[in-house]
Design a protein around this motif. Structure first.
Motif, PDB file in Angstrom:
ATOM      1  N   UNK A   1      -2.294   4.943   0.261  1.00  0.00           N
ATOM      2  CA  UNK A   1      -3.114   4.739   1.465  1.00  0.00           C
ATOM      3  C   UNK A   1      -4.337   3.869   1.174  1.00  0.00           C
ATOM      4  N   UNK A   2      -4.938   4.089   0.039  1.00  0.00           N
ATOM      5  CA  UNK A   2      -6.117   3.301  -0.332  1.00  0.00           C
ATOM      6  C   UNK A   2      -5.746   1.881  -0.757  1.00  0.00           C
ATOM      7  N   UNK A   3      -4.632   1.744  -1.462  1.00  0.00           N
ATOM      8  CA  UNK A   3      -4.320   0.482  -2.126  1.00  0.00           C
ATOM      9  C   UNK A   3      -3.468  -0.481  -1.296  1.00  0.00           C
ATOM     10  N   UNK A   4      -2.444   0.032  -0.593  1.00  0.00           N
ATOM     11  CA  UNK A   4      -1.493  -0.865   0.065  1.00  0.00           C
ATOM     12  C   UNK A   4      -2.064  -1.566   1.294  1.00  0.00           C
ATOM     13  N   UNK A   5      -3.040  -0.951   1.931  1.00  0.00           N
ATOM     14  CA  UNK A   5      -3.587  -1.581   3.135  1.00  0.00           C
ATOM     15  C   UNK A   5      -4.414  -2.819   2.834  1.00  0.00           C
ATOM     16  N   UNK A   6      -4.671  -3.076   1.557  1.00  0.00           N
ATOM     17  CA  UNK A   6      -5.325  -4.349   1.206  1.00  0.00           C
ATOM     18  C   UNK A   6      -4.422  -5.520   1.575  1.00  0.00           C
TER      19      UNK A   6
END
Length: 201
Positions: free
Chosen positions: A86-91
């Motif tokens: 959730x933290x990483x892929x939305x970049x």
């Protein structure tokens, strides 16, 4: 045969309805400020957030280090793996992870239940903000993906599918440890209430 199928469908709809009655229901309540495909994705993310957090709350703290076999993610690691995604892929769709976030170590950063549940909640809020902030015009943008190409629309689909996969894993972990998912417990209570009501003559 048709009657059996109809009865099965009505029973399934009643079960879904009972589940969503006890939870938040973005299909009914909507996703204010977000429309179209992003709204559909956001609705799924909202439901996933609710289920992950409720399940994480239901699992006792002493079970957070439980794993089905050596070399397989523990309860805490699965939850933190989802939070990491959730933290990483939305970049990839325009929202970077929080400052100081370490994607390589976060999954194994804690087994403390309170911290894990907080990480889940925060990461899903991050995901919701990312979907809300994303312009519809970006959905068809193409980017490199596992040796091929994908669109930002496809990235959102992947993220939702990835979380669903690990929700199923977490449900299995809970069941093996004798824990009934809270939404199933809610549905069972509703069914008992309905069964206890006096039958109309």
């Amino acid at each position: 045969m048709r009657r059996i199928l109809a009865a099965t469908f009505l029973l399934a709809m009643a079960f879904v309805s009972a589940n969503l009655t006890a939870q938040i229901n973005p299909y009914k309540d909507g996703t204010p400020g977000v429309t179209g495909y992003r709204s559909e994705v956001l609705a799924e993310v909202i439901v996933q957030q609710d289920k992950f957090v409720r399940l994480a709350d239901a699992i006792p703290a002493e079970k957070y280090t439980w794993r089905p076999a050596e070399g397989v993610r523990s309860v805490a690691e699965v939850f933190l793996h989802v939070a990491t995604a959730n933290y990483n892929l939305y970049k990839l769709v325009g929202t970077p992870p929080p400052a100081g976030f370490d994607v390589k170590t976060f999954e194994k950063s804690t087994t403390d239940k309170t911290k894990v549940v907080a990480a889940l909640k925060d990461s899903f809020e991050h995901a919701r903000k990312a979907i809300t902030a994303m312009p519809d015009a970006d959905l068809e943008k193409s980017l490199d993906w596992f040796g091929g190409k994908n669109t930002e629309r496809g990235i959102l689909l992947f993220i939702v599918r990835h979380a669903a996969e690990h929700l199923g894993q977490s449900i299995a972990y809970a069941r093996v440890n004798g824990i009934v998912p809270p939404w199933t417990e809610d549905a069972q209570k509703e069914q008992k209430k309905e069964a206890a009501k006096p039958k109309q003559k």
